[in-house]
Each structure stands twice: as structure tokens, then as C-alpha cells.
Scaffold this motif. Structure first.
Motif, PDB file in Angstrom:
ATOM      1  N   ALA A 113     -11.987 -36.151 -47.245  1.00 32.16           N
ATOM      2  CA  ALA A 113     -12.068 -34.860 -46.566  1.00 32.16           C
ATOM      3  C   ALA A 113     -12.170 -35.100 -45.067  1.00 32.16           C
ATOM      4  N   ILE A 114     -11.565 -34.209 -44.272  1.00 30.94           N
ATOM      5  CA  ILE A 114     -11.617 -34.330 -42.813  1.00 30.94           C
ATOM      6  C   ILE A 114     -12.274 -33.072 -42.247  1.00 30.94           C
ATOM      7  N   GLU A 115     -13.332 -33.256 -41.482  1.00 31.16           N
ATOM      8  CA  GLU A 115     -14.003 -32.133 -40.833  1.00 31.16           C
ATOM      9  C   GLU A 115     -14.091 -32.379 -39.331  1.00 31.16           C
ATOM     10  N   SER A 116     -14.084 -31.300 -38.582  1.00 36.58           N
ATOM     11  CA  SER A 116     -14.286 -31.373 -37.139  1.00 36.58           C
ATOM     12  C   SER A 116     -15.769 -31.145 -36.881  1.00 36.58           C
ATOM     13  N   VAL A 117     -16.434 -32.189 -36.384  1.00 35.66           N
ATOM     14  CA  VAL A 117     -17.884 -32.162 -36.190  1.00 35.66           C
ATOM     15  C   VAL A 117     -18.191 -32.045 -34.695  1.00 35.66           C
ATOM     16  N   GLU A 131      -3.167 -42.791 -43.517  1.00 38.72           N
ATOM     17  CA  GLU A 131      -2.138 -42.292 -42.600  1.00 38.72           C
ATOM     18  C   GLU A 131      -2.015 -40.778 -42.701  1.00 38.72           C
ATOM     19  N   LEU A 132      -1.822 -40.162 -41.540  1.00 35.61           N
ATOM     20  CA  LEU A 132      -1.539 -38.732 -41.449  1.00 35.61           C
ATOM     21  C   LEU A 132      -0.297 -38.544 -40.596  1.00 35.61           C
ATOM     22  N   ARG A 133       0.474 -37.512 -40.868  1.00 31.71           N
ATOM     23  CA  ARG A 133       1.691 -37.245 -40.106  1.00 31.71           C
ATOM     24  C   ARG A 133       1.745 -35.792 -39.627  1.00 31.71           C
ATOM     25  N   LYS A 134       2.530 -35.611 -38.591  1.00 29.90           N
ATOM     26  CA  LYS A 134       2.905 -34.300 -38.062  1.00 29.90           C
ATOM     27  C   LYS A 134       1.712 -33.399 -37.776  1.00 29.90           C
ATOM     28  N   GLN A 135       1.675 -32.222 -38.427  1.00 30.77           N
ATOM     29  CA  GLN A 135       0.752 -31.167 -38.042  1.00 30.77           C
ATOM     30  C   GLN A 135      -0.707 -31.605 -38.060  1.00 30.77           C
ATOM     31  N   LEU A 136      -1.134 -32.292 -39.120  1.00 32.63           N
ATOM     32  CA  LEU A 136      -2.538 -32.679 -39.221  1.00 32.63           C
ATOM     33  C   LEU A 136      -2.893 -33.739 -38.179  1.00 32.63           C
ATOM     34  N   ALA A 137      -1.960 -34.634 -37.873  1.00 32.93           N
ATOM     35  CA  ALA A 137      -2.213 -35.629 -36.829  1.00 32.93           C
ATOM     36  C   ALA A 137      -2.376 -34.945 -35.476  1.00 32.93           C
ATOM     37  N   TRP A 138      -1.543 -33.935 -35.190  1.00 32.71           N
ATOM     38  CA  TRP A 138      -1.685 -33.177 -33.945  1.00 32.71           C
ATOM     39  C   TRP A 138      -3.017 -32.419 -33.922  1.00 32.71           C
ATOM     40  N   THR A 139      -3.428 -31.897 -35.071  1.00 36.21           N
ATOM     41  CA  THR A 139      -4.699 -31.179 -35.137  1.00 36.21           C
ATOM     42  C   THR A 139      -5.859 -32.087 -34.737  1.00 36.21           C
ATOM     43  N   LEU A 140      -5.849 -33.325 -35.205  1.00 37.06           N
ATOM     44  CA  LEU A 140      -6.911 -34.260 -34.836  1.00 37.06           C
ATOM     45  C   LEU A 140      -6.945 -34.476 -33.321  1.00 37.06           C
ATOM     46  N   LEU A 141      -5.761 -34.630 -32.705  1.00 39.46           N
ATOM     47  CA  LEU A 141      -5.715 -34.818 -31.248  1.00 39.46           C
ATOM     48  C   LEU A 141      -6.292 -33.606 -30.520  1.00 39.46           C
ATOM     49  N   LYS A 142      -5.958 -32.424 -30.993  1.00 38.27           N
ATOM     50  CA  LYS A 142      -6.440 -31.210 -30.327  1.00 38.27           C
ATOM     51  C   LYS A 142      -7.955 -31.042 -30.492  1.00 38.27           C
ATOM     52  N   LEU A 182     -10.040 -33.557 -30.717  1.00 40.12           N
ATOM     53  CA  LEU A 182     -10.585 -34.536 -29.773  1.00 40.12           C
ATOM     54  C   LEU A 182     -10.511 -34.009 -28.343  1.00 40.12           C
ATOM     55  N   GLU A 183      -9.420 -33.319 -28.022  1.00 36.86           N
ATOM     56  CA  GLU A 183      -9.271 -32.758 -26.675  1.00 36.86           C
ATOM     57  C   GLU A 183     -10.372 -31.731 -26.394  1.00 36.86           C
ATOM     58  N   LYS A 184     -10.843 -31.051 -27.437  1.00 32.57           N
ATOM     59  CA  LYS A 184     -11.920 -30.067 -27.275  1.00 32.57           C
ATOM     60  C   LYS A 184     -13.297 -30.719 -27.201  1.00 32.57           C
ATOM     61  N   SER A 188     -14.828 -38.553 -29.179  1.00 29.89           N
ATOM     62  CA  SER A 188     -14.078 -37.946 -28.072  1.00 29.89           C
ATOM     63  C   SER A 188     -14.550 -38.455 -26.712  1.00 29.89           C
ATOM     64  N   VAL A 189     -15.528 -39.374 -26.699  1.00 31.55           N
ATOM     65  CA  VAL A 189     -16.011 -39.947 -25.445  1.00 31.55           C
ATOM     66  C   VAL A 189     -14.910 -40.833 -24.847  1.00 31.55           C
ATOM     67  N   ASN A 190     -14.629 -40.650 -23.576  1.00 31.03           N
ATOM     68  CA  ASN A 190     -13.602 -41.422 -22.858  1.00 31.03           C
ATOM     69  C   ASN A 190     -12.199 -41.216 -23.446  1.00 31.03           C
ATOM     70  N   PHE A 191     -11.981 -40.038 -24.015  1.00 34.88           N
ATOM     71  CA  PHE A 191     -10.693 -39.749 -24.664  1.00 34.88           C
ATOM     72  C   PHE A 191      -9.650 -39.185 -23.706  1.00 34.88           C
ATOM     73  N   ARG A 192     -10.033 -38.328 -22.802  1.00 35.58           N
ATOM     74  CA  ARG A 192      -9.059 -37.488 -22.106  1.00 35.58           C
ATOM     75  C   ARG A 192      -8.103 -38.251 -21.198  1.00 35.58           C
ATOM     76  N   ASN A 193      -8.566 -39.278 -20.481  1.00 36.79           N
ATOM     77  CA  ASN A 193      -7.662 -40.026 -19.601  1.00 36.79           C
ATOM     78  C   ASN A 193      -6.552 -40.701 -20.413  1.00 36.79           C
ATOM     79  N   ALA A 194      -6.938 -41.342 -21.513  1.00 36.09           N
ATOM     80  CA  ALA A 194      -5.934 -41.989 -22.367  1.00 36.09           C
ATOM     81  C   ALA A 194      -5.014 -40.943 -22.995  1.00 36.09           C
ATOM     82  N   TYR A 195      -5.569 -39.788 -23.363  1.00 34.88           N
ATOM     83  CA  TYR A 195      -4.769 -38.716 -23.943  1.00 34.88           C
ATOM     84  C   TYR A 195      -3.731 -38.203 -22.943  1.00 34.88           C
ATOM     85  N   ASP A 196      -4.124 -38.058 -21.680  1.00 31.45           N
ATOM     86  CA  ASP A 196      -3.171 -37.625 -20.650  1.00 31.45           C
ATOM     87  C   ASP A 196      -2.048 -38.645 -20.499  1.00 31.45           C
ATOM     88  N   GLU A 197      -2.386 -39.931 -20.509  1.00 34.94           N
ATOM     89  CA  GLU A 197      -1.353 -40.981 -20.439  1.00 34.94           C
ATOM     90  C   GLU A 197      -0.434 -40.907 -21.651  1.00 34.94           C
TER      91      GLU A 197
END
Length: 298
Positions: A89-93, A118-129, A131-133, A157-166
Motif C-alpha cells: 500500500a502507498i500512502e502520502s504521509v 516498479e511504478l509507471r506513468k500516473q502513479l509515478a508522477w503522483t509520488l513526485l507531486k 514530494l513536491e508538496k 522530501s528533505v532536499n528534494f526540490r533542487n534535484a526535482y527542478d534539475e
């Protein structure tokens, strides 16, 4: 009276881990404020990859590749691979410094024996978003080595945003086509002209762009053909000239001559009869094939 927030399995696990330093029956893996690091592990016009180490557990990779469509996959590289089959199960904590926020379910990931997750497409993007929050996507599953334990794996999500922007800058610069899109390309010439059709010129430019960024290609094969109008020998010479022109086009753009092989076939091997102009135009063609080295067998 305000409704009390519902505590999910994810938030219960996180609260236990926070209050006691460890969970009684939940083994929690996550980077902390001191060792949370996100970094680009590959960055070019073919592949963008960002990685995150999870101490004592493994790594997580987010990867996007050159393609006609925007794509993304997340790979969870585990130090101990599953010894059975199951579902995580995957939860956003929420982070600990946001105690008033609640956890919520965002999906699940299938677990396969002796394979990384492994996750693909929509769910992988959801995880990134998430983390961005600033939230912690967390994976919960039963431990296959100790059936008394649950495992919780959090992406920090600590120290995530700079790498995410790159990472997103790299994704936006990916070639809008893949190797499979240009590995076998047919180019056609305009009627009674040495000039390629506009569509073929665009295809040739795509092949050139790809060759400049992929050094792993083994060989570029250029095969030229013509229709049966005229004498055989001039037709043979014409196809050799056309193949060499394509070769020169690539060389001028920095492609090593030793990676290119050209063959002029003259009027041999027509794919249509030569009894009308439309068919003859199809027979007047140059085929460009790209080959990669065969995988090394262990």
C-alpha cells in the motif's frame, strides 16, 4: 465539534516511530534530516534519472526517457528482494513538523518474487507531486522474511526540490522521439529531383539529432534504391551517390565515418511495380537503419 482526523495505517506507523524511536512491529526505513539526499544520476537528451538513497534499505530512481509521449517510471531497488508475492500500500504521509495534517492513500505497488518494485506513468508522477508538496510517500507491506513484522519505506522530501527542478529541466529537453521511432527509416525523393521530400528531410534531421547524443550505436546502414526508368548503370551510380550524400550529411554533423556503411542497389529490389509515377516514387528510396550492440550474455 470538529471531526477527529482518521488515523490510517501509515500515520499510526509514523507516530509510533516518532514517539518511540522505533516501531514495535513496524520496521521503518527513511532518510532523516542529516542524510536525505536527492541527486541526478543521469542527465542527457535520451534519459533523465534522479535517485534517492534510503539508508539500510536501498535506492529509489525516477526515470524518464526520450519518446513521443511524456513518460516516467519509478524503480525501488531493494537491498533484500522479495521472497514472495504481495502488494504494498502507498500512502502520502505528512512530515513530523505538520502534526495537524492527515495521511491519505494514493495507490499500491505489486511485489514480485526476486524483483525490485516498479511504478509507471500516473502513479509515478503522483509520488513526485506529493514530494513536491513536502510530503512523504510511504510504502507499507508485510515482511516476507519475518511474518510478525510490517515494513514501512518512506521517500523523504528533505532536499528534494533542487534535484526535482534539475530533473524537470532535463525532462523538458528530452528528444521528442525514441530509438525505436527512427531505428528503421525510409526516405523518399521528390519526382525528378535529388531533393528529399519535406517529410523525409524532417526524418533525416531526427536521425542526425539522435546520432549526436547516442554513442552506443554500433552501425548506421544506408541503403539506396531507384526506379527502373533509364539505363541500369546510371541508376546504379545514382543510388550510390544518394547513399553517399546521406553519409556526408551525418559526417558534417559530427558522426564518425567508421560508424556508417552505405550501399547503392540501383533499380534492384523494387517494392512496387514501376508502371506508374506513384509506384516509382515509392521505389526511389533511401533506407537508414540503426543498430545497437547485442546485450552481453552472462
Amino acid at each position: 465539534m470538529k471531526n477527529r482526523p482518521v488515523l490510517t495505517a501509515a500515520s499510526v506507523a509514523l507516530l509510533l516511530f516518532t514517539a518511540q524511536g522505533q516501531a514495535n512491529s513496524v520496521r521503518h526505513y527513511s532518510a532523516n534530516l542529516d542524510n536525505s539526499a536527492w541527486q541526478m544520476s543521469e542527465e542527457n537528451r535520451l534519459t533523465c534519472e534522479m535517485e534517492h538513497k534510503i539508508p539500510r534499505y536501498g535506492k529509489v530512481f525516477f526515470q524518464s526517457e526520450a519518446s513521443k509521449e511524456l513518460n516516467l517510471r519509478m524503480k525501488m531497488e531493494m537491498r533484500q528482494l522479495p521472497d514472495g508475492y504481495g502488494v504494498s500500500a502507498i500512502e502520502s504521509v505528512p512530515p513530523r513538523w505538520q502534526p495537524g495534517e492527515s495521511s491519505y492513500r494514493i495507490g499500491s505497488m505489486k511485489l514480485y518474487k526476486q524483483f525490485d518494485g516498479e511504478l509507471r506513468k500516473q502513479l509515478a508522477w503522483t509520488l513526485l507531486k506529493e514530494l513536491e508538496k513536502g510530503r512523504y510517500p510511504t510504502f507499507f507491506y508485510s515482511d516476507w522474511y519475518n511474518n510478525r513484522d510490517q515494513v514501512a519505506v518512506s521517500l523523504s522530501s528533505v532536499n528534494f526540490r533542487n534535484a526535482y527542478d534539475e530533473f524537470m529541466t532535463c525532462v523538458n529537453a528530452l528528444l521528442p522521439f525514441s530509438f525505436d521511432d527512427i531505428a528503421y527509416t525510409v526516405l523518399n525523393h521528390e519526382a525528378e529531383s535529388e531533393k528529399l521530400t519535406l517529410t523525409s528531410q524532417r526524418k533525416l534531421k531526427q536521425i542526425s539529432d539522435y546520432l549526436q547524443v547516442d554513442s552506443n550505436l554500433e552501425l548506421v546502414l544506408v541503403d539506396a534504391y531507384t526506379d527502373s526508368l533509364g539505363a541500369r548503370e546510371p541508376n546504379q551510380a545514382l543510388t550510390e551517390q544518394r547513399a553517399q550524400e546521406i553519409e556526408q550529411f551525418f559526417i558534417e554533423r559530427g558522426i564518425d565515418k567508421t560508424r556508417i556503411k552505405t550501399v547503392g542497389h540501383g533499380e534492384d529490389r523494387p517494392i512496387k511495380s514501376n508502371d506508374n509515377e506513384l509506384n516509382r516514387q515509392i521505389n526511389r528510396r533511401v533506407i537508414v537503419q540503426l543498430t545497437k550492440p547485442s546485450p552481453i550474455e552472462l
